[in-house]
Design an enzyme around this catalytic site. Structure first.
Site, PDB file in Angstrom:
ATOM      1  N   ASP A  13       3.021  11.175   0.056  1.00 38.17           N
ATOM      2  CA  ASP A  13       1.595  11.542  -0.007  1.00 38.17           C
ATOM      3  C   ASP A  13       1.368  12.939  -0.553  1.00 38.17           C
ATOM      4  O   ASP A  13       0.382  13.594  -0.228  1.00 38.17           O
ATOM      5  CB  ASP A  13       0.923  11.443   1.385  1.00 38.17           C
ATOM      6  CG  ASP A  13       1.214  10.120   2.065  1.00 38.17           C
ATOM      7  OD1 ASP A  13       1.095   9.095   1.388  1.00 38.17           O
ATOM      8  OD2 ASP A  13       1.554  10.123   3.268  1.00 38.17           O
ATOM      9  N   GLU A  14       2.261  13.417  -1.390  1.00 35.82           N
ATOM     10  CA  GLU A  14       2.162  14.796  -1.888  1.00 35.82           C
ATOM     11  C   GLU A  14       1.131  14.939  -3.001  1.00 35.82           C
ATOM     12  O   GLU A  14       0.743  16.056  -3.361  1.00 35.82           O
ATOM     13  CB  GLU A  14       3.525  15.282  -2.427  1.00 35.82           C
ATOM     14  CG  GLU A  14       4.647  15.327  -1.400  1.00 35.82           C
ATOM     15  CD  GLU A  14       5.437  14.025  -1.368  1.00 35.82           C
ATOM     16  OE1 GLU A  14       4.979  13.020  -1.955  1.00 35.82           O
ATOM     17  OE2 GLU A  14       6.513  14.012  -0.748  1.00 35.82           O
ATOM     18  N   GLY A  15       0.731  13.803  -3.574  1.00 35.43           N
ATOM     19  CA  GLY A  15      -0.203  13.865  -4.714  1.00 35.43           C
ATOM     20  C   GLY A  15       0.485  13.502  -6.027  1.00 35.43           C
ATOM     21  O   GLY A  15       0.062  13.943  -7.095  1.00 35.43           O
ATOM     22  N   LYS A  16       1.532  12.672  -5.924  1.00 39.09           N
ATOM     23  CA  LYS A  16       2.263  12.255  -7.139  1.00 39.09           C
ATOM     24  C   LYS A  16       1.339  11.504  -8.091  1.00 39.09           C
ATOM     25  O   LYS A  16       1.421  11.647  -9.303  1.00 39.09           O
ATOM     26  CB  LYS A  16       3.445  11.338  -6.766  1.00 39.09           C
ATOM     27  CG  LYS A  16       4.463  12.010  -5.869  1.00 39.09           C
ATOM     28  CD  LYS A  16       5.497  11.021  -5.377  1.00 39.09           C
ATOM     29  CE  LYS A  16       4.976  10.022  -4.388  1.00 39.09           C
ATOM     30  NZ  LYS A  16       4.545  10.564  -3.095  1.00 39.09           N
ATOM     31  N   ASN A  38       3.671  -0.477   0.344  1.00 37.61           N
ATOM     32  CA  ASN A  38       3.540   0.453   1.474  1.00 37.61           C
ATOM     33  C   ASN A  38       3.164   1.840   0.956  1.00 37.61           C
ATOM     34  O   ASN A  38       2.734   2.701   1.706  1.00 37.61           O
ATOM     35  CB  ASN A  38       4.842   0.535   2.286  1.00 37.61           C
ATOM     36  CG  ASN A  38       6.053   0.855   1.428  1.00 37.61           C
ATOM     37  OD1 ASN A  38       5.999   0.799   0.209  1.00 37.61           O
ATOM     38  ND2 ASN A  38       7.153   1.182   2.059  1.00 37.61           N
ATOM     39  N   GLY A  40       0.860   4.335  -1.370  1.00 37.08           N
ATOM     40  CA  GLY A  40      -0.505   4.306  -1.885  1.00 37.08           C
ATOM     41  C   GLY A  40      -0.784   5.591  -2.622  1.00 37.08           C
ATOM     42  O   GLY A  40      -0.604   6.669  -2.070  1.00 37.08           O
ATOM     43  N   HIS A  41      -1.136   5.478  -3.886  1.00 35.11           N
ATOM     44  CA  HIS A  41      -1.446   6.672  -4.664  1.00 35.11           C
ATOM     45  C   HIS A  41      -2.944   6.720  -4.918  1.00 35.11           C
ATOM     46  O   HIS A  41      -3.511   5.765  -5.440  1.00 35.11           O
ATOM     47  CB  HIS A  41      -0.720   6.645  -6.016  1.00 35.11           C
ATOM     48  CG  HIS A  41       0.764   6.709  -5.884  1.00 35.11           C
ATOM     49  ND1 HIS A  41       1.612   6.676  -6.957  1.00 35.11           N
ATOM     50  CD2 HIS A  41       1.549   6.811  -4.805  1.00 35.11           C
ATOM     51  CE1 HIS A  41       2.857   6.755  -6.529  1.00 35.11           C
ATOM     52  NE2 HIS A  41       2.843   6.834  -5.228  1.00 35.11           N
ATOM     53  N   THR A 128       4.799   0.088   7.663  1.00 35.27           N
ATOM     54  CA  THR A 128       3.432  -0.366   7.382  1.00 35.27           C
ATOM     55  C   THR A 128       3.290  -1.870   7.627  1.00 35.27           C
ATOM     56  O   THR A 128       2.222  -2.428   7.425  1.00 35.27           O
ATOM     57  CB  THR A 128       3.044  -0.047   5.924  1.00 35.27           C
ATOM     58  OG1 THR A 128       4.039  -0.626   5.076  1.00 35.27           O
ATOM     59  CG2 THR A 128       2.966   1.441   5.680  1.00 35.27           C
ATOM     60  N   ARG A 142      21.728 -10.111  -0.676  1.00 42.78           N
ATOM     61  CA  ARG A 142      21.759 -11.125  -1.746  1.00 42.78           C
ATOM     62  C   ARG A 142      20.999 -12.382  -1.373  1.00 42.78           C
ATOM     63  O   ARG A 142      21.382 -13.489  -1.701  1.00 42.78           O
ATOM     64  CB  ARG A 142      23.206 -11.408  -2.163  1.00 42.78           C
ATOM     65  CG  ARG A 142      23.730 -10.261  -2.976  1.00 42.78           C
ATOM     66  CD  ARG A 142      25.143  -9.947  -2.832  1.00 42.78           C
ATOM     67  NE  ARG A 142      25.610  -9.770  -1.479  1.00 42.78           N
ATOM     68  CZ  ARG A 142      26.873  -9.607  -1.171  1.00 42.78           C
ATOM     69  NH1 ARG A 142      27.780  -9.621  -2.121  1.00 42.78           N
ATOM     70  NH2 ARG A 142      27.252  -9.431   0.080  1.00 42.78           N
ATOM     71  N   GLN A 223       6.662   7.413  -2.052  1.00 38.90           N
ATOM     72  CA  GLN A 223       7.153   8.094  -0.841  1.00 38.90           C
ATOM     73  C   GLN A 223       7.773   9.457  -1.197  1.00 38.90           C
ATOM     74  O   GLN A 223       7.446   9.998  -2.239  1.00 38.90           O
ATOM     75  CB  GLN A 223       8.152   7.214  -0.079  1.00 38.90           C
ATOM     76  CG  GLN A 223       7.485   6.101   0.704  1.00 38.90           C
ATOM     77  CD  GLN A 223       7.537   4.740   0.019  1.00 38.90           C
ATOM     78  OE1 GLN A 223       8.334   4.524  -0.863  1.00 38.90           O
ATOM     79  NE2 GLN A 223       6.684   3.848   0.439  1.00 38.90           N
ATOM     80  N   THR A 238      12.322   5.324   4.609  1.00 40.47           N
ATOM     81  CA  THR A 238      11.920   4.129   3.894  1.00 40.47           C
ATOM     82  C   THR A 238      13.197   3.396   3.465  1.00 40.47           C
ATOM     83  O   THR A 238      14.293   3.809   3.826  1.00 40.47           O
ATOM     84  CB  THR A 238      10.987   4.521   2.718  1.00 40.47           C
ATOM     85  OG1 THR A 238      10.356   3.352   2.227  1.00 40.47           O
ATOM     86  CG2 THR A 238      11.726   5.237   1.620  1.00 40.47           C
ATOM     87  N   THR A 299      -2.765   3.686   2.465  1.00 43.19           N
ATOM     88  CA  THR A 299      -2.487   2.267   2.655  1.00 43.19           C
ATOM     89  C   THR A 299      -2.918   1.793   4.038  1.00 43.19           C
ATOM     90  O   THR A 299      -3.450   0.706   4.190  1.00 43.19           O
ATOM     91  CB  THR A 299      -0.967   2.013   2.462  1.00 43.19           C
ATOM     92  OG1 THR A 299      -0.626   2.484   1.158  1.00 43.19           O
ATOM     93  CG2 THR A 299      -0.616   0.550   2.560  1.00 43.19           C
ATOM     94  N   THR A 300      -2.685   2.610   5.064  1.00 42.25           N
ATOM     95  CA  THR A 300      -2.895   2.142   6.437  1.00 42.25           C
ATOM     96  C   THR A 300      -4.077   2.806   7.134  1.00 42.25           C
ATOM     97  O   THR A 300      -4.512   2.323   8.173  1.00 42.25           O
ATOM     98  CB  THR A 300      -1.649   2.457   7.288  1.00 42.25           C
ATOM     99  OG1 THR A 300      -1.445   3.879   7.230  1.00 42.25           O
ATOM    100  CG2 THR A 300      -0.414   1.755   6.773  1.00 42.25           C
TER     101      THR A 300
HETATM  102  P1  GDP Z   1       0.769  10.205  -3.533  1.00 41.86           P
HETATM  103  O1  GDP Z   1       1.136   8.928  -2.896  1.00 41.86           O
HETATM  104  O2  GDP Z   1       1.872  11.196  -3.565  1.00 41.86           O
HETATM  105  O3  GDP Z   1       0.111  10.030  -4.871  1.00 41.86           O
HETATM  106  O4  GDP Z   1      -0.343  10.883  -2.581  1.00 41.86           O
HETATM  107  P2  GDP Z   1      -1.639  10.211  -1.920  1.00 41.86           P
HETATM  108  O5  GDP Z   1      -2.474   9.610  -2.971  1.00 41.86           O
HETATM  109  O6  GDP Z   1      -1.252   9.371  -0.757  1.00 41.86           O
HETATM  110  O7  GDP Z   1      -2.332  11.494  -1.288  1.00 41.86           O
HETATM  111  C1  GDP Z   1      -2.658  12.575  -2.046  1.00 41.86           C
HETATM  112  C2  GDP Z   1      -4.156  12.819  -1.891  1.00 41.86           C
HETATM  113  O8  GDP Z   1      -4.434  14.142  -2.246  1.00 41.86           O
HETATM  114  C3  GDP Z   1      -5.027  11.971  -2.790  1.00 41.86           C
HETATM  115  O9  GDP Z   1      -6.199  11.626  -2.094  1.00 41.86           O
HETATM  116  C4  GDP Z   1      -5.342  12.894  -3.960  1.00 41.86           C
HETATM  117  O10 GDP Z   1      -6.578  12.602  -4.593  1.00 41.86           O
HETATM  118  C5  GDP Z   1      -5.411  14.199  -3.264  1.00 41.86           C
HETATM  119  N1  GDP Z   1      -5.054  15.382  -4.030  1.00 41.86           N
HETATM  120  C6  GDP Z   1      -4.060  15.542  -4.939  1.00 41.86           C
HETATM  121  N2  GDP Z   1      -3.996  16.820  -5.331  1.00 41.86           N
HETATM  122  C7  GDP Z   1      -4.950  17.490  -4.629  1.00 41.86           C
HETATM  123  C8  GDP Z   1      -5.354  18.857  -4.555  1.00 41.86           C
HETATM  124  O11 GDP Z   1      -4.811  19.735  -5.194  1.00 41.86           O
HETATM  125  N3  GDP Z   1      -6.369  19.163  -3.685  1.00 41.86           N
HETATM  126  C9  GDP Z   1      -6.994  18.221  -2.927  1.00 41.86           C
HETATM  127  N4  GDP Z   1      -7.970  18.617  -2.118  1.00 41.86           N
HETATM  128  N5  GDP Z   1      -6.630  16.935  -2.964  1.00 41.86           N
HETATM  129  C10 GDP Z   1      -5.623  16.577  -3.803  1.00 41.86           C
END
Ligand code: GDP
Length: 427
Positions: A13-16, A38, A40-41, A128, A142, A223, A238, A299-300
């Site tokens: 959930d880092e913002g990938k 499981n 979610g981006h 999840t 397998r 993840q 995971t 996701t959850t």
């Molecule tokens: P991912 O699975 O690594 O892509 O991360 P998630 O989508 O689960 O969570 C990242 C959340 O942070 C998302 O809602 C993005 O829109 C948000 N996001 C990403 N970069 C930033 C940022 O610099 N600032 C803020 N406030 N939100 C961000």
């Protein structure tokens, strides 16, 4: 043009998704290489706000071919739903392809995921319950069924029959629940096969051709490193590798082809599910971060555990991935903090250590040793140049850079594509 792997450097959930969406504007191919639905981006771009679970975040860039790689496990129903949702909102998915080697999540995987978690009681892993772990287990055992199997109905039936017999024995004899019907499962997966046939391909050739044409290729992780089955907080991990090494295996690409490995870090830490997290804040500050950042799973919807940036874990992440650069996301969330803490060591049984222990029992005993910095207490959301950030925000990022052990390429100050500062070039 190079190959860039975009890797989760913490607990996911880092913002990938945001980073991939941004870089994909120039990419020829984007490959999602691990996990399942499981993951979610969330992506916010000119098309709107999207929650993707299987489709690569490059789908919004009209020139980018998007591949769901062999390292992903796919719930075909979820994938079809996601494609339909994207189409409904005007996003073209004709450039989406699915590796014929990707394993499928079957109905018994979902059932067993729930039953196994329940049986673990208070030691539940916090999965999840989407069948991802059991599908990867069957891949190793397998006993898997792959996307390519959907293209030959006769072979699918032959493969499914004995596997379902075996799964039904477990469902009925171990868990005392009703068996699944072969006709129903087979019928449903035949339908999925018809719907997904145009997408299923031998994708390594497509990747090789893109490289030969000199296109930018992005490898999109799911993840994060601290959830890796080898290097994460096992068994609270995971079941596929989110690491840079996993990117090669899960996409079908040689390690020699990867030019840059971008580690994506939040400016603080979060994790969902069970397992130790040394910098977790179970106080007002933790709640403040959670509410301000809306730290609830894509996701959850589960609340994420929030805490200060853990530089011991970050350095470990750099070591096992070989990051050539980092993206720091969500710096804006810290805009209101008068003081900030960074964990620079762990105190374990009276001794200070600077490495990330393998054992969760040891990690659970580790107390963070903090360094404190002054906060900047002003909004960074509209800033687009590193030099324009408040001095204290620059100091914070520079300190993270020193501790992480690689240059910071990007700093994100909001969820939108444009809310990004390029500190140093990725290439
Ligand atoms: P991912 O699975 O690594 O892509 O991360 P998630 O989508 O689960 O969570 C990242 C959340 O942070 C998302 O809602 C993005 O829109 C948000 N996001 C990403 N970069 C930033 C940022 O610099 N600032 C803020 N406030 N939100 C961000």
């Amino acid at each position: 043009m190079p190959v860039i792997a975009v890797i989760g450097a913490q607990w996911g959930d880092e913002g990938k998704g945001k980073v991939v969406d941004l870089l994909a504007q120039k990419a020829g191919v984007v490959v999602r290489f691990s996990g399942g639905d499981n993951a979610g981006h969330s992506v916010v771009n000119p098309y709107g706000e999207f929650k993707l679970h299987l489709v690569p975040s490059g789908i919004f860039s009209p020139q980018a071919v998007c591949i769901i790689g062999n390292g992903v496990v796919i719930n075909p129903g979820v994938l079809i739903g996601e494609i339909e949702q994207l189409n409904k909102r005007g996003v073209d998915t004709s450039r989406l392809f699915v590796s014929d080697r990707a394993h499928l999540i079957m109905p018994y995987h979902i059932l067993l995921d729930g039953l196994e978690e329940k049986a673990r009681g208070s030691k539940a892993l916090g999965t999840t319950r989407k069948g991802v772990g059991p599908a990867f287990t069957d891949k190793a055992a397998r006993l898997g069924i792959r996307a390519g199997d959907l293209l030959d109905k006769g072979a699918l039936l032959e493969r499914l029959r004995p596997i379902l017999d075996y799964k039904n024995t477990i469902l009925t004899k171990v868990y005392g629940v009703s068996p699944l019907s072969l006709d129903e499962v087979y019928g449903q997966y035949c339908q999925y096969g018809e719907r997904l046939a145009p997408y299923i391909r031998e994708t390594t050739i497509m990747l090789e051709e893109a490289l030969n044409r000199g296109e930018l290729v992005l490898l999109e992780g799911a993840q994060g490193t601290l959830l890796d089955p080898d290097f994460g907080t096992y068994p609270y991990t995971t079941s596929s590798s989110p690491l840079a090494a996993g990117a090669c295996l899960g996409a079908g690409l040689s390690p020699t082809k990867i030019d840059r490995i971008l580690g994506v870090f939040k400016a603080y830490c979060t994790r969902v599910g069970g397992g130790p997290m040394p910098t977790e804040l179970k106080d007002e500050t933790g709640n403040l971060i959670r509410e301000r950042a809306h730290e609830y799973g894509t996701t959850t919807g589960r609340p994420r555990r929030c805490g200060w940036f853990d530089a011991v874990a970050a350095r470990f992440s750099t070591r096992v991935n070989g990051f050539t650069g980092a993206a720091i996301t969500r710096l804006d969330i810290l805009d209101i903090m008068p003081r900030l803490k960074i964990c620079v060591g762990y105190e374990m049984d009276g001794q200070v250590i600077d490495y990330f222990p393998a054992s969760v029992a040891v990690l659970a005993r580790c107390k963070p040793v903090y360094e404190e910095l002054a906060g900047w207490e002003t909004s960074t959301a509209d800033i687009r140049q590193f030099s324009k950030l408040p001095a204290k925000a620059r100091q914070y990022v520079k300190r993270l850079e020193e501790l992480i052990g690689c240059p910071v390429n990007l700093v994100c100050v909001g969820p939108e594509r444009g809310q990004t500062i390029q500190k140093t070039p990725i290439l």
